[in-house]
Write a protein that holds these residues in place. Structure first.
Motif, mmCIF file in Angstrom:
data_model
loop_
_atom_site.group_PDB
_atom_site.id
_atom_site.type_symbol
_atom_site.label_atom_id
_atom_site.label_comp_id
_atom_site.label_asym_id
_atom_site.label_seq_id
_atom_site.Cartn_x
_atom_site.Cartn_y
_atom_site.Cartn_z
ATOM 1 N N GLU A 81 0.492 -0.970 -0.203
ATOM 2 C CA GLU A 81 0.499 -0.268 -0.347
ATOM 3 C C GLU A 81 1.326 1.041 -0.058
ATOM 4 O O GLU A 81 1.955 1.399 0.250
ATOM 5 N N VAL A 82 0.043 2.470 -0.164
ATOM 6 C CA VAL A 82 1.182 3.656 -0.518
ATOM 7 C C VAL A 82 -0.038 4.871 0.441
ATOM 8 O O VAL A 82 -0.715 4.782 0.655
ATOM 9 N N THR A 83 1.315 5.841 1.192
ATOM 10 C CA THR A 83 0.764 6.721 1.866
ATOM 11 C C THR A 83 1.262 7.838 1.832
ATOM 12 O O THR A 83 2.277 8.002 1.651
ATOM 13 N N TYR A 84 0.223 9.108 2.168
ATOM 14 C CA TYR A 84 1.081 10.110 2.139
ATOM 15 C C TYR A 84 0.911 11.226 2.595
ATOM 16 O O TYR A 84 -0.672 11.004 2.927
ATOM 17 N N TRP A 85 1.735 12.128 3.352
ATOM 18 C CA TRP A 85 0.620 13.140 4.106
ATOM 19 C C TRP A 85 1.629 14.496 3.611
ATOM 20 O O TRP A 85 2.513 14.486 3.915
ATOM 21 N N ILE A 86 1.222 15.535 3.385
ATOM 22 C CA ILE A 86 2.008 16.875 2.955
ATOM 23 C C ILE A 86 1.116 17.808 3.503
ATOM 24 O O ILE A 86 -0.205 18.427 4.092
ATOM 25 N N ASP A 87 2.108 18.657 4.176
ATOM 26 C CA ASP A 87 1.776 19.500 5.117
ATOM 27 C C ASP A 87 0.341 20.449 4.293
ATOM 28 O O ASP A 87 0.998 20.987 3.135
ATOM 29 N N ARG A 88 -0.601 20.794 4.724
ATOM 30 C CA ARG A 88 -1.644 21.914 4.279
ATOM 31 C C ARG A 88 -1.639 23.042 3.966
ATOM 32 O O ARG A 88 -2.160 23.824 3.169
ATOM 33 N N ALA A 89 -0.524 23.842 4.596
ATOM 34 C CA ALA A 89 -0.657 24.733 3.732
ATOM 35 C C ALA A 89 0.771 24.321 1.942
ATOM 36 O O ALA A 89 0.683 25.274 1.213
ATOM 37 N N PHE A 90 0.874 23.735 1.932
ATOM 38 C CA PHE A 90 1.261 22.853 0.498
ATOM 39 C C PHE A 90 -0.149 22.602 0.056
ATOM 40 O O PHE A 90 0.364 22.074 -1.420
ATOM 41 N N TRP A 91 -0.820 22.411 0.254
ATOM 42 C CA TRP A 91 -1.819 21.188 -0.974
ATOM 43 C C TRP A 91 -2.433 22.110 -1.662
ATOM 44 O O TRP A 91 -2.086 23.360 -2.012
ATOM 45 N N GLY A 92 -2.691 21.754 -2.913
ATOM 46 C CA GLY A 92 -3.290 22.233 -4.237
ATOM 47 C C GLY A 92 -2.703 23.723 -4.970
ATOM 48 O O GLY A 92 -2.565 23.516 -6.245
#
Length: 175
Positions: A81-92
């Motif tokens: 499986e893959v998972t990721y987490w991106i800092d909300r300030a960098f979404w979009g």
């Protein structure tokens, strides 16, 4: 265009990753999180375990050289499986899409799977763009919401034809 790269997670990244994974809006969207995102001892124990796993690939995600999240591929119950987490300030900004494409390029195992809260439209879009296909849904307990919610299960047999080898810099990805 933002230069997105993957690199091994360093001990010096842990404070920033812990803070990113405590952001209340990010936690709500991710839904399937640690039981207590504010428990630093549990975070450190989890990170030590996953970083030591011989069957996991754990990487820091950087954007223009700045740490903005993490991404991983891991084996659970015989599937990868893959998972990721991106800092909300960098979404979009396309960072998650680029990071996922880089991870997919570095993981030869197929199929790959992903799971996401069904109401997390942004993450579903990232996964579908990478070529993941929805295979079904399940009801599972989401720690962040303290209730059972619908989770979408996705599978990747082959990456999307647009999977980037098109890094803006033209340089190969760092893994």
């Amino acid at each position: 265009m933002v230069d997105v790269a993957l690199r091994p997670i360093d001990d010096s990244d842990l404070d920033a990753l812990f803070e990113q994974m405590r952001d209340p809006e990010s936690v709500r969207m991710a839904a399937f999180t640690a039981e207590d995102p504010d428990d630093r001892t549990a975070f450190d124990a989890h990170m030590a375990k996953v970083r030591a796993s011989p069957t996991a690939i754990n990487r820091a995600v950087t954007a223009d050289g700045r740490l903005v999240g993490s991404i991983a591929a891991f084996v659970i119950e015989g599937v990868t499986e893959v998972t990721y987490w991106i800092d909300r300030a960098f979404w979009g900004q396309g960072i998650a899409s680029r990071a996922l494409a880089l991870l997919i390029e570095s993981v030869p195992v197929r199929p790959l799977f992903a799971r996401v809260a069904s109401d997390n439209a942004g993450s579903l879009q990232v996964l579908r763009k990478a070529g993941f296909e929805i295979t079904g849904t399940e009801i599972a307990f989401a720690n962040a919401r303290r209730m059972e919610i619908e989770e979408t299960v996705l599978r990747l047999d082959e990456p999307a034809k647009t999977a980037p080898s098109d890094m803006a810099s033209g340089e190969p990805a760092t893994y």
